[in-house]
Design an enzyme around this catalytic site. Structure first.
Site, mmCIF file in Angstrom:
data_model
loop_
_atom_site.group_PDB
_atom_site.id
_atom_site.type_symbol
_atom_site.label_atom_id
_atom_site.label_comp_id
_atom_site.label_asym_id
_atom_site.label_seq_id
_atom_site.Cartn_x
_atom_site.Cartn_y
_atom_site.Cartn_z
ATOM 1 C CG PHE A 1 50.645 7.772 24.787
ATOM 2 C CD1 PHE A 1 51.048 7.643 26.113
ATOM 3 C CD2 PHE A 1 50.520 9.053 24.257
ATOM 4 C CE1 PHE A 1 51.296 8.772 26.905
ATOM 5 C CE2 PHE A 1 50.765 10.180 25.029
ATOM 6 C CZ PHE A 1 51.157 10.040 26.359
ATOM 7 C CB THR B 1 56.866 7.355 30.594
ATOM 8 O OG1 THR B 1 56.002 7.139 31.718
ATOM 9 C CG2 THR B 1 57.451 6.027 30.172
ATOM 10 C CB CYS C 1 50.181 4.028 26.854
ATOM 11 S SG CYS C 1 50.460 4.634 28.517
HETATM 12 MN MN1 MNH Z 1 52.649 3.776 29.170
HETATM 13 C C1 MNH Z 1 52.324 0.826 27.439
HETATM 14 C C2 MNH Z 1 54.284 5.158 26.463
HETATM 15 C C3 MNH Z 1 52.755 6.778 30.799
HETATM 16 C C4 MNH Z 1 51.409 2.287 31.988
HETATM 17 N N1 MNH Z 1 53.224 3.109 27.298
HETATM 18 C C5 MNH Z 1 52.954 1.861 26.766
HETATM 19 C C6 MNH Z 1 53.433 1.812 25.402
HETATM 20 C C7 MNH Z 1 54.002 3.037 25.139
HETATM 21 C C8 MNH Z 1 53.856 3.844 26.326
HETATM 22 C C9 MNH Z 1 54.665 3.461 23.843
HETATM 23 C C10 MNH Z 1 53.352 0.613 24.448
HETATM 24 C C11 MNH Z 1 54.591 -0.245 24.541
HETATM 25 C C12 MNH Z 1 54.621 -1.423 23.570
HETATM 26 O O1 MNH Z 1 53.859 -1.471 22.608
HETATM 27 O O2 MNH Z 1 55.458 -2.296 23.790
HETATM 28 N N2 MNH Z 1 53.452 5.610 28.730
HETATM 29 C C13 MNH Z 1 54.047 5.972 27.561
HETATM 30 C C14 MNH Z 1 54.404 7.382 27.635
HETATM 31 C C15 MNH Z 1 53.954 7.840 28.858
HETATM 32 C C16 MNH Z 1 53.344 6.714 29.547
HETATM 33 C C17 MNH Z 1 55.138 8.140 26.542
HETATM 34 C C18 MNH Z 1 54.037 9.204 29.475
HETATM 35 C C19 MNH Z 1 54.252 10.314 28.819
HETATM 36 N N3 MNH Z 1 52.199 4.423 31.060
HETATM 37 C C20 MNH Z 1 52.214 5.711 31.504
HETATM 38 C C21 MNH Z 1 51.637 5.776 32.828
HETATM 39 C C22 MNH Z 1 51.272 4.493 33.176
HETATM 40 C C23 MNH Z 1 51.619 3.649 32.048
HETATM 41 C C24 MNH Z 1 51.486 7.053 33.639
HETATM 42 C C25 MNH Z 1 50.630 3.968 34.420
HETATM 43 C C26 MNH Z 1 50.096 4.665 35.354
HETATM 44 N N4 MNH Z 1 52.034 1.894 29.628
HETATM 45 C C27 MNH Z 1 51.546 1.496 30.855
HETATM 46 C C28 MNH Z 1 51.154 0.103 30.794
HETATM 47 C C29 MNH Z 1 51.410 -0.317 29.471
HETATM 48 C C30 MNH Z 1 51.950 0.835 28.758
HETATM 49 C C31 MNH Z 1 50.585 -0.707 31.939
HETATM 50 C C32 MNH Z 1 51.149 -1.708 28.885
HETATM 51 C C33 MNH Z 1 49.721 -1.767 28.382
HETATM 52 C C34 MNH Z 1 49.360 -3.140 27.816
HETATM 53 O O3 MNH Z 1 50.165 -3.731 27.098
HETATM 54 O O4 MNH Z 1 48.247 -3.570 28.103
#
Ligand code: MNH
Length: 489
Positions: A418, A289, A425
């Protein structure tokens, strides 16, 4: 498939439609067939790009049916805002995410809303992902970026941006999550752990696509068996690591925090198995991501010389005349233009292309469409972020859309890279801190030149990343970062 399924098929009774929205139908791609539905309109290697392609013409809400699975897609900012109302709607798990549960189980990303480990892990881990918490990861992020730059300087020649940004974010994450160095910048080979992890993930993804097809579950189980050794290897490496660290009170990385903290009220802790699932989740959710976000930003900057010049000027102003200078923790928050450049890249190409929402109780969406708790809609961010009702000239890259005054003029929930609400996120600050830091340091250190004949092509993996985008990077010298180039802003 069970014998009972087989008999029902012989009798000609169709299985019920999944996610049927009480039988309501929405506009869909032309040429739908009996039995296979819209299968022929979807490229199996890039289903999201297919939906983005035909979706734009189908209006604010549309559908596709693949065999007996119905998908309902939302393309307008207005319906998205409604679905983001946490009092009425919550995260839903479409088949593609359910399929990942084989890999990540009840880890944060793939947990159902009511699974106890979601609440527990969320409360225990949230403090490790706040903006102030980034101070403890900052030196690791700097070190990893420094290694990437050294690697580029040694190798010379044009750089495959998506590939190297993925190496970078993978290293940053494995070092901050469990203090492990995969040596990505020392060898050309992929570390066996990373290879096995990606194989396990690809299997899950393939399974997700298969689950909608008749007999798909059977093929899915076959894939699982074929994949079992990759998954067992990955699980084994992590379980060993977790066991080694249990009992020590080193809190310097996420693993240490997960092993060390207990819930302040209940005293509950995460089990070793759940900790393994969280690590797998962070590795997957967090590396591609962020690497895609970095790569798209570099792509758009290389295509928009004025934006590139402003971003570079900002980096020079804050970092000074030494092109090798790296940002301090406090400086990262000051790169306002670079941050806008990143926000704008994630508007046009949100690297997590969609998320799904379902109602908490029977309700009506958009004043017209009945939804029951088992129904869900997919918010297609690539369409929502280009909704002409909100964005002027949506195809044009313009970071100043994210000047605070312009953000205030837009309706709430029109920009959601996000996700939203309680399940948004957790890694947002982590991703933003790392990406801004790397962009600032990179623009300060190198001149970038892109092949003018390159046409953006997007690779659909679990997330979206530019394919085949190369940059030539040339070291800048002290004399080029003159006080004169530092005037203005
Ligand atoms: Mn990330 C959930 C986008 C970087 C860990 N992330 C989500 C969701 C999106 C998203 C959209 C919600 C998905 C859903 O509703 O089903 N995340 C991103 C983007 C980036 C990103 C566009 C970078 C740019 N994410 C990161 C990083 C980490 C991470 C870096 C960890 C170090 N993300 C997560 C986790 C979740 C999440 C864990 C789930 C959170 C939850 O449901 O409690």
């Amino acid at each position: 498939m069970t014998a009972a399924d087989g008999r029902r098929k012989v009798a000609g009774v169709r299985r019920p439609l999944r996610n049927d929205w009480s039988g309501q139908s929405f506009p869909h791609h032309e040429g739908r067939r009996r039995f296979i539905g819209d299968l022929r309109a979807v490229d199996p290697r890039s289903p999201i790009l297919s939906v983005l392609g035909w979706g734009a013409a189908l209006g604010p809400i549309f559908e596709s049916q693949i065999f007996r699975q119905k998908f309902v897609f939302v393309a307008s900012a207005e319906l998205t805002a409604e679905l983001c109302d946490e009092s009425r709607f919550c995260k839903a798990l479409p088949p593609a995410i359910v399929a990942l549960r084989h890999y990540a189980g009840d880890g944060l990303f793939t947990a159902y809303n009511d699974e106890p480990n979601w609440q527990l892990a969320h409360e225990l881990l949230a403090p490790a992902f706040t903006k102030p918490a980034m101070r403890s990861y900052h030196p690791t992020m700097l070190g990893t970026a420094g290694e990437l730059f050294d690697y580029w300087d040694r190798r010379g020649g044009p750089v495959d941006v998506s590939r190297d940004m993925t190496k970078l974010t993978m290293e940053t994450l494995s070092r901050t999550a469990f203090s492990h160095d995969f040596g990505s910048f020392r060898t050309a080979q992929t570390h066996p752990f990373v290879g096995a992890m990606i194989r396990a993930l690809q299997t899950s993804r393939r399974k997700g696509a298969l689950l909608t097809a008749p007999g798909g579950r059977l093929v899915g189980r076959f894939l699982d068996r074929r994949n079992a050794s990759a998954q067992a290897y990955v699980d084994g490496v992590l379980d060993e690591l977790i066991a080694e660290r249990a009992g020590t009170d080193d809190r310097s990385d996420l693993l240490g925090i997960m092993l060390g903290v207990a819930h302040p009220e209940t005293g509950q802790r995460l089990s070793p198995e759940n900790i393994r699932r969280q690590i797998l989740t962070f590795l997957v959710a967090g590396h591609e991501t962020t690497s895609g976000a970095l790569s798209f930003t570099l792509y758009y900057l290389s295509r928009n010389p004025e934006c590139l010049a402003r971003a570079r000027r900002e980096a020079d102003e804050i970092l000074g005349t030494d092109p090798a200078a790296m940002p301090t923790f406090e400086q990262v928050a000051k790169f306002r233009y670079i941050r806008r450049a990143l926000d704008e890249a994630l508007r046009i190409w949100p690297t997590v292309p969609a998320f799904a929402r379902g109602p908490r109780a029977d309700t009506t969406l958009g004043g017209r469409y009945r939804m029951r708790p088992q129904d869900w809609a997919v918010i297609m961010l690539g369409l929502v972020h280009r909704d002409p009702a909100v964005w002027d000239n949506p195809e044009v890259y313009d970071p100043d859309r994210f000047l605070p005054a312009n953000v205030r003029k837009r309706p709430a929930h029109s920009y959601k890279p996000f996700g939203t609400g309680a399940r948004a996120c957790i890694g947002r600050q982590f991703a933003l801190h790392e990406a801004v830091l790397v962009l600032a340091a990179l623009l300060h250190r190198y001149d970038l030149t892109a092949d003018p004949d390159y046409d953006l092509s997007v690779d659909e993996r679990l997330t979206m990343v530019p394919r085949g985008f190369e940059l030539a990077l040339t070291r800048r010298h002290h004399s080029e970062v003159t006080p004169a180039s530092r005037v203005g802003g």
